[in-house]
Design a protein around this motif. Structure first.
Motif, PDB file in Angstrom:
ATOM      1  N   ALA A 476     -14.303  86.243 125.881  1.00  0.00           N
ATOM      2  CA  ALA A 476     -13.587  86.022 127.137  1.00  0.00           C
ATOM      3  C   ALA A 476     -12.487  84.993 126.913  1.00  0.00           C
ATOM      4  O   ALA A 476     -12.696  83.987 126.232  1.00  0.00           O
ATOM      5  CB  ALA A 476     -14.557  85.539 128.207  1.00  0.00           C
ATOM      6  N   PRO A 477     -11.295  85.227 127.453  1.00  0.00           N
ATOM      7  CA  PRO A 477     -10.207  84.243 127.304  1.00  0.00           C
ATOM      8  C   PRO A 477     -10.514  82.973 128.098  1.00  0.00           C
ATOM      9  O   PRO A 477     -11.256  83.001 129.081  1.00  0.00           O
ATOM     10  CB  PRO A 477      -8.999  84.976 127.875  1.00  0.00           C
ATOM     11  N   ASP A 478      -9.958  81.860 127.659  1.00  0.00           N
ATOM     12  CA  ASP A 478     -10.167  80.587 128.357  1.00  0.00           C
ATOM     13  C   ASP A 478      -9.247  80.415 129.570  1.00  0.00           C
ATOM     14  O   ASP A 478      -9.595  79.710 130.513  1.00  0.00           O
ATOM     15  CB  ASP A 478      -9.952  79.415 127.397  1.00  0.00           C
ATOM     16  N   ASP A 479      -8.090  81.066 129.538  1.00  0.00           N
ATOM     17  CA  ASP A 479      -7.091  80.833 130.591  1.00  0.00           C
ATOM     18  C   ASP A 479      -7.342  81.753 131.790  1.00  0.00           C
ATOM     19  O   ASP A 479      -6.590  82.672 132.082  1.00  0.00           O
ATOM     20  CB  ASP A 479      -5.675  81.035 130.047  1.00  0.00           C
ATOM     21  N   VAL A 480      -8.433  81.514 132.453  1.00  0.00           N
ATOM     22  CA  VAL A 480      -8.772  82.304 133.638  1.00  0.00           C
ATOM     23  C   VAL A 480      -8.874  81.363 134.843  1.00  0.00           C
ATOM     24  O   VAL A 480      -9.053  80.154 134.697  1.00  0.00           O
ATOM     25  CB  VAL A 480     -10.109  83.056 133.457  1.00  0.00           C
TER      26      VAL A 480
END
Length: 836
Positions: A476-480
């Protein structure tokens, strides 16, 4: 005299020594007999509370005891680090779930180490570690390829406060979310499932051979819920060629069916509330007679009722308590009883679920309490089909007896009548024998960010595909953004959902659901066997060496779902040849410890009723706190934390200081008394024998009592002139017996007394049988629990000798019918109980 020792200094010293020396680390080349002791995968919610202390004390004690018995013990630790709390915290505080979780892990790890619990920290695992995510995704892909993972439309528990799907166990009995307190709703969503029902029979039958608490096995049996009965069709009056299928485990009671019930979600409800049934052409095409008279007004009433049931939990709907009346509504329709040919009214009721059987039941209020309660509310007839015992004044009768009011079944037993009723249905093509299960496939989809992403992509051209192994892990990307919108942050992310089809190379869409956290805890114990393997999650060789887990330890609250899912995973992976074919059960022996409660509730961070162990670590020390948890009662019992707990902990501290004083102060007798020396030696070796047995059977509170008695006897022996060798032997034995329980002080005392040696590397003491054989004991003989005779016997008396002595007594025989016992319970050399 040395009166005290610096508790914190000693405990820090030995915790450092154990970690640096690696004495509890095991490797593949270890030649000792192997065993695997494991405490359940904890969720890192913060620093440890007293429930953790109890659990890890039991686990640590087992590791140390087995090590002293000469075993190489695999003792790993990890963190079940995915989950909703971290995501909720991110929404509330704007702290990323990874940062929040890592901080909680550091707190819990620190608490566990301060407790003195020894684990092979080299093997530490965390669910959110990329390598663990990769292995979880590879396992998912293998299950998908085997048809054991699939996607389908399904109703789910939806919390509007948490804005996410909840597992059944996260819904309280009153239909509210166990975290937010919001009323949980039911929604239909496209979800991923594991096909656990394919293993229902195997999971059920496998319970028989497990060395598990009987109540846990009973809970699992009830959850699987296999029942054998019949399916039969009830024709709807006035509606040509339409029948409602019911499933019953008691077809023999059909003559007592006075009404029928369908679930609010049953397809027939949609039919009778739709506008088409008012259409004249529909009525002609479906050959509707005046008997089928559902009006438009009745349809609206039914819709209102169905809406009122929508937000109730399944648990609340099927509850048997009388706190609220059974809720239902008449459909204005009737169905035909196939056994009598008579019509009975058809109701909709909340206590019938679509997820069990067919979503419809024939109601027999004479033999079912829920049906009885409903019949009373709606003034429906009640007919008994089983004769209750004389004088029975209850409501529904569910016991055995002869069949009555049942025509050709009259006079038969229930089992005979069931068989004959099923045959009667099948001969007339009115029904069939059927086996049903309460167990449903495992819904693993979660619309959350903080979980293991499901490695699936969707292509308009090629359909559904798993992500290739070389492209794993999917992270999962961190920039959410963490917003309480009900939609996963992954679904809103601009890039994450965009993918490339692994088959055609065209554009594809990535699955944005993540896996239920139970997935991680269903296989983590396998990874611990091969923690350093970077090529695969685990090798067959490693699993053959260590599995199954010899001793699994955790709370009773995990008796159903976690243990059921772990058993399913082990079987499924065995069938896929990912684990040895012979490995079907993951946990050979299970112990479920009692809960620590406060103000009537289990201690937990979410309830805010925690008693931190840190204050005791900084005060009396970890050993005193550990001893308290072992001494308060049988380890399987719950304990209510009150103000007396502090007094008991202080008492444990005083006892340890007493042990310290007698162990470090040199004893030189002024006048030796041989009789006192002999008495002390005999007492010491009896304690060895009893303590060893009690350790094996988890009777830790009696081990502590025995240690306290031995300590008292040592002081008595010193006062009465026992020789120094007897006193020294008794002190060393006392230290060894306490070493798994209170490891810091025992390590310090042994090191002082034996030139720096480590007590936990010493052999477990064994009693001198020759010495014990000279000890006389009073053997109490009971018959059915009542004392009938007493004998003076040698302390080494065997079961055969005790039985022969007891059966040789005419007094004992006079209380035994036919002069024999059906069962014998031994507690030698103190007790033998003969059960007639």
């Amino acid at each position: 005299m040395t009166e005290v020792y610096n508790v914190q200094e000693v405990e820090r010293k030995w915790q450092r020594i154990w970690e640096e020396s690696g004495i509890y680390q095991v490797d593949d080349d270890d030649t000792r007999p192997r065993s695997y002791v494991l405490c359940m995968y904890p969720y890192p919610s913060g620093a440890a509370h007293q429930g953790h202390v109890k659990n890890y004390t039991f686990g640590d004690l087992n590791v140390r005891f087995r090590t002293m018995k000469g075993e190489a013990v695999l003792s790993p630790f990890g963190f079940d680090s995915f989950g909703l709390p971290a995501e909720n915290a991110a929404i509330r505080t704007k702290i990323h779930p990874r940062e929040y979780t890592d901080a909680r892990i550091d707190e819990l790890r620190s608490s566990v180490k301060r407790l003195g619990a020894v684990f092979d920290w080299r093997r530490e695992s965390k669910s959110h570690d990329p390598s663990m995510i990769k292995w979880s995704q590879i396992i998912f892909a293998r299950l998908y390829e085997a048809g054991l993972a699939y996607k389908a439309e399904a109703p789910v528990n939806w919390c509007p406060g948490c804005q996410t799907v909840l597992a059944n166990e996260q819904v309280n009995s009153d239909g509210t979310c166990d975290r937010s307190g919001d009323i949980v709703e039911r929604k239909n969503l496209s979800q991923w499932f594991f096909r656990i029902t394919s293993y229902a029979d195997d999971l059920l039958e496998g319970l028989d051979s497990l060395d598990w608490p009987e109540r846990v096995k009973t809970m699992q049996r009830n959850w699987i819920g296999r029942s054998v009965g019949a399916k039969m069709k009830l024709k709807v009056a006035g509606l040509s060629d339409y029948s409602i299928e019911v499933y019953t485990t008691r077809p023999d009671t059909s003559f007592g069916m006075t009404y029928a019930v369908i679930a609010p979600e049953h397809p027939f409800v949609e039919l009778i509330t739709s506008s088409k049934i008012q259409d004249e052409k529909w009525k002609i095409d479906n050959v509707v007679s005046p008997e089928f008279s559902v009006s438009e007004q009745n349809s609206r009433e039914i819709q209102d009722f169905v809406q009122s049931v929508k937000n109730l939990s399944d648990v609340d709907r099927v509850t048997t308590t009388s706190e609220r009346p059974k809720r239902g509504i008449f459909t204005r329709c009737s169905v035909m009883n196939p056994f009598t040919g008579k019509l009975v009214p058809l109701y909709i009721a909340d206590y019938v679920l679509m997820t069990y059987g067919t979503g419809a039941i024939m109601a027999v209020p004479g033999e079912d309490q829920r049906d009885y309660d409903f019949a009373k509310v709606f003034d429906l007839p009640i007919i008994r089909t089983v004769a209750p015992p004389e004088g029975f004044e209850g409501d529904a009768y569910t016991g055995s007896g002869e069949k009555i009011n049942s025509e050709f079944l009259n006079g038969l037993s229930i089992e005979e009548a069931k068989s004959k009723a099923i045959s009667w249905l099948q001969e007339r093509d009115l029904g069939v024998a059927s086996t049903q299960y309460r167990l449903r496939d495992w819904l693993i989809s979660r619309q959350r960010y903080w979980g293991c992403p499901i490695p699936i992509v969707y292509c308009d051209k090629c359909g559904t595909s798993t992500v290739p192994v070389d492209d794993l892990p999917v992270l999962a990307p961190d920039d959410v953004e963490f917003l309480p919108t009900g939609e996963s942050p992954l679904a809103r992310h601009a890039i994450f959902s965009k993918a490339v089809c692994p088959k055609c190379g065209g554009p594809a869409t990535r699955e944005t659901d993540t896996m239920d956290t139970f997935v991680d805890s269903s296989w983590y114990f396998l990874r611990f066997c091969d923690s350093f393997n970077s090529k695969e999650p685990f090798s067959l060789t490693a699993l053959e060496e260590w599995m199954p887990v010899d001793q699994y330890i955790g709370g009773i609250e995990h008796a159903i779902l976690h243990l059921m899912y772990a058993r399913f995973f082990t079987r499924a992976l065995s069938d896929l040849s990912l684990v040895p074919k012979s490995l079907k059960e993951p946990f050979a022996r299970l112990f479920t410890q009692g809960m620590i409660r406060m103000d009537g509730s289990k201690m937990s961070k979410s309830k805010g009723n925690l008693i931190s162990p840190e204050q005791y670590f900084d005060g009396v020390g970890a050993d005193a706190l550990r001893l308290f948890h072992l001494f308060i009662g049988p380890p399987g019992d719950d304990f209510d934390w009150t103000g007396q707990a502090d007094e008991m902990i202080e008492g444990c501290s005083r006892f340890l200081k007493r042990v310290y004083r007698v162990a470090v102060n040199e004893y030189v007798p002024t006048k030796v008394q041989d009789s006192e020396s002999k008495l002390l030696r005999e007492f010491t070796h009896r304690i060895i024998e009893k303590a060893t047995i009690d350790y094996e059977r988890w009777s830790y509170n009696t081990v502590v009592s025995g240690a306290m008695s031995l300590c008292n006897q040592i002081y008595k022996g010193i006062s009465n002139g026992a020789d120094s060798s007897s006193v020294d032997e008794a002190i060393d034995i006392l230290i060894k017996l306490l070493a798994p329980m209170t490891p810091h002080i025992c390590a310090e005392l042994w090191s002082i007394r034996h030139d720096g040696e480590i007590v936990h590397l010493q052999k477990w003491p064994t009693p001198d049988q020759a010495l014990l054989s000279s000890v006389k004991e009073t053997l109490v003989v009971q018959v059915a629990g009542k004392v009938r005779e007493k004998f003076e016997v040698d302390g080494s008396i065997t079961e055969q000798e005790a039985l022969a002595l007891s059966m040789g007594s005419q007094k004992v025989l006079s209380f035994l019918a036919n002069g024999s016992a059906s069962r014998v319970v031994y507690r030698l050399p103190k007790l033998i109980n003969l059960i007639p």
